[in-house]
Each structure stands twice: as structure tokens, then as C-alpha cells.
Design a protein around this motif. Sequence first.
Motif, PDB file in Angstrom:
ATOM      1  N   ARG A  95       0.419  -1.953   0.283  1.00 29.20           N
ATOM      2  CA  ARG A  95      -0.307  -0.171   0.391  1.00 29.20           C
ATOM      3  C   ARG A  95       0.766   1.331  -0.214  1.00 29.20           C
ATOM      4  NH1 ARG A  95      -2.076  -0.127   4.762  1.00 29.20           N
ATOM      5  NH2 ARG A  95      -3.152  -2.293   3.974  1.00 29.20           N
ATOM      6  N   GLU A  96       1.725   1.329   0.782  1.00 26.51           N
ATOM      7  CA  GLU A  96       2.748   2.702   0.798  1.00 26.51           C
ATOM      8  C   GLU A  96       3.914   2.870   0.016  1.00 26.51           C
ATOM      9  OE1 GLU A  96       2.969   4.837   3.499  1.00 26.51           O
ATOM     10  OE2 GLU A  96       1.743   3.393   4.572  1.00 26.51           O
ATOM     11  N   TRP A  97       3.656   1.445  -1.510  1.00 26.64           N
ATOM     12  CA  TRP A  97       4.255   1.588  -2.235  1.00 26.64           C
ATOM     13  C   TRP A  97       3.415   3.084  -3.804  1.00 26.64           C
ATOM     14  CZ3 TRP A  97       3.182  -0.906  -6.789  1.00 26.64           C
ATOM     15  CH2 TRP A  97       3.570  -0.789  -8.111  1.00 26.64           C
ATOM     16  N   ALA A  98       2.138   1.882  -3.522  1.00 26.71           N
ATOM     17  CA  ALA A  98       1.281   1.758  -4.302  1.00 26.71           C
ATOM     18  C   ALA A  98       0.964   3.885  -3.953  1.00 26.71           C
ATOM     19  CB  ALA A  98      -0.048   1.195  -4.256  1.00 26.71           C
ATOM     20  N   ILE A  99       1.282   4.424  -3.105  1.00 25.22           N
ATOM     21  CA  ILE A  99       0.048   5.457  -2.535  1.00 25.22           C
ATOM     22  C   ILE A  99       1.541   6.316  -2.887  1.00 25.22           C
ATOM     23  CG2 ILE A  99       0.189   7.276  -0.743  1.00 25.22           C
ATOM     24  CD1 ILE A  99      -1.191   5.551   1.095  1.00 25.22           C
ATOM     25  N   ASP A 100       2.974   5.591  -3.399  1.00 24.45           N
ATOM     26  CA  ASP A 100       4.290   6.259  -4.149  1.00 24.45           C
ATOM     27  C   ASP A 100       3.923   6.810  -5.194  1.00 24.45           C
ATOM     28  OD1 ASP A 100       5.814   7.034  -1.437  1.00 24.45           O
ATOM     29  OD2 ASP A 100       6.275   5.127  -1.580  1.00 24.45           O
ATOM     30  N   GLN A 101       3.410   5.469  -5.827  1.00 25.95           N
ATOM     31  CA  GLN A 101       3.734   5.600  -7.691  1.00 25.95           C
ATOM     32  C   GLN A 101       2.040   6.933  -7.697  1.00 25.95           C
ATOM     33  OE1 GLN A 101       5.501   3.767  -8.545  1.00 25.95           O
ATOM     34  NE2 GLN A 101       5.959   3.448  -6.295  1.00 25.95           N
ATOM     35  N   ILE A 102       0.939   6.893  -6.883  1.00 28.94           N
ATOM     36  CA  ILE A 102      -0.005   7.681  -6.930  1.00 28.94           C
ATOM     37  C   ILE A 102       0.419   9.401  -7.440  1.00 28.94           C
ATOM     38  CG2 ILE A 102      -1.816   8.515  -5.905  1.00 28.94           C
ATOM     39  CD1 ILE A 102      -2.608   5.997  -5.017  1.00 28.94           C
ATOM     40  N   ASP A 103       1.366   9.535  -6.256  1.00 25.17           N
ATOM     41  CA  ASP A 103       2.104  10.431  -5.713  1.00 25.17           C
ATOM     42  C   ASP A 103       2.772  10.744  -7.130  1.00 25.17           C
ATOM     43  OD1 ASP A 103       3.637  13.156  -5.018  1.00 25.17           O
ATOM     44  OD2 ASP A 103       4.561  11.536  -3.366  1.00 25.17           O
TER      45      ASP A 103
END
Length: 273
Positions: free
Chosen positions: A118-126
Amino acid sequence: IALVQASVYAARQGEELPATLRPALADLRDDIPDVAPCDYKDDTVRELCPRGDPDADRTLVVLGNSHGRMWIPAFERIAEEAGWRTYYLVKPNCTAADLLVSDLDNNNAPWTACSDFREWAIDQIDALHPDLTVLASSGPNPVIYTADGRAVRQADPDRMTVTQDGWESSFERIAPLTDRVVLLRDVPKNPEDPGPCLTGSDVDLGTCAFTPLPEQEADSDASVAAAEATGTEHLDPGKWVCWDGTCPMVVGDTITYRDRGHLTATYAGDLAD
């Protein structure tokens, strides 16, 4: 919506199943959207797979678990027709709510790999700064772990509050990273597996119709409460699968669910409009 209502009426009248069903009963379990090579079920996969219209100026990200993956046929049809580049950051069993949840494959121990994804995914959204981010996910796993390590189970009186807090955290973290964020509320859950039910003897349209499971509805209600608390847009797809407290297993000639909780890829594609 009218077709769902008509299908509920037909189910209550005990009318016969259509001679031909979509998907065929033999293919029901396999009617799942493709995510390869970005199958995040594998904890080591950390890549992005642009889909839809890869050359489009507008970008859509879907974040969630397998209940986000089930909507891919609808989003892909929209993306290809309207010009969107799409990314599906969907990991089975890993809720979009910002929570440490249990690992269903490891005796419900804390599942840090989900939180890491989830943390990685949020970084990708950023990094992508999408025009639209959709959160689509079933409720958290049977056990949620609070910051102090307490295990919150389904019957715990704090379950709703902890779940809502997790969703609020996700909305608040993602909102600044995207032009628009929307919650797609989860669909109702079936108490019974549709495959064995539909292949039983003397089956009619009413045999496998169901009433939504209350515990699943409670988890979904928590996500909506969090959306309302944070001013996040939300959409309830319940009207496309149920009417008047009844969810028909067949709408028109289409089987709606492939198992207790996931829409068939066929029906999800039909809902693109």
C-alpha cells in the motif's frame, strides 16, 4: 437498474434459468480479469503496467484488493473508448484502507507485506498524479491490528471505528496526490457460492438469489462513513446488483457473481455504461 428490478421479480416468481448463460457455468470460476504481468499477489512485483489507452493524456489509478481488480473490465472499456491511461494497483486480500491487517495464508498473523504494498502504491500515485484515483476494496481482513498491536476481530465493538479510521487515513493521504478521488463502495456479499447453487437440481431464478451479508455491509458502511467525513466522493454500485433487499444471481442472461463476493468479469464489463 430496470433489468435488475425485472430480474428480482422473475426470481421471486421462480421463473426458469435462461437456456444460455453468460459466462457459461463451466467457465464461472475462471471469469476473472487479467492483470499480468502486474500481478501484485506476488510480494516481489513492483512495476507499473499502463493499460487502457497508453497514449492518453488523462490517467486513472484503481487502488484496492481483488474487489478492485473485479472492476477492470468496466474501467478498461471506459478507458479505451474515452481516452484514459489506466493503472490497477490491486493486491488480493490487501484492503485499500490504511490498516495493518491479518495474513489469511499465515494463521491471521500481521501482514506487513500488504502494508508495504500500500505504501508503494501511494508512492506511485504521488509520482503519477492521476486525474482520477478510485479506491475499490472489500472490507478489511478478519483481524485488524491497531498501532499498539491489539487484534481487532469481527465481533469487536471497536471494529467499525478502527475500520473507518483506516479509510479516513487513506482518503486524507491520497487526496493531495490526485486531481480527484472516489470511493467505489463494495458490492454486497453472498452467503452461498453461486457455482454449486446454480448447478444443483431443480434450480430456477429464485433458487440462488440472496440477501446481503450484514457483516460485509457494516464494513462497507464504514468506508462510506469515512468518505463522508473527509468530503470524498463515493458511489454505491448496489443498485446494479440488488433491488428491494434481493440480489438475483442472474440478471437478464448474465451471472452476476463468480463466487461469494466477486462480480464476474462479464457482468463488470456490462456495467461500464
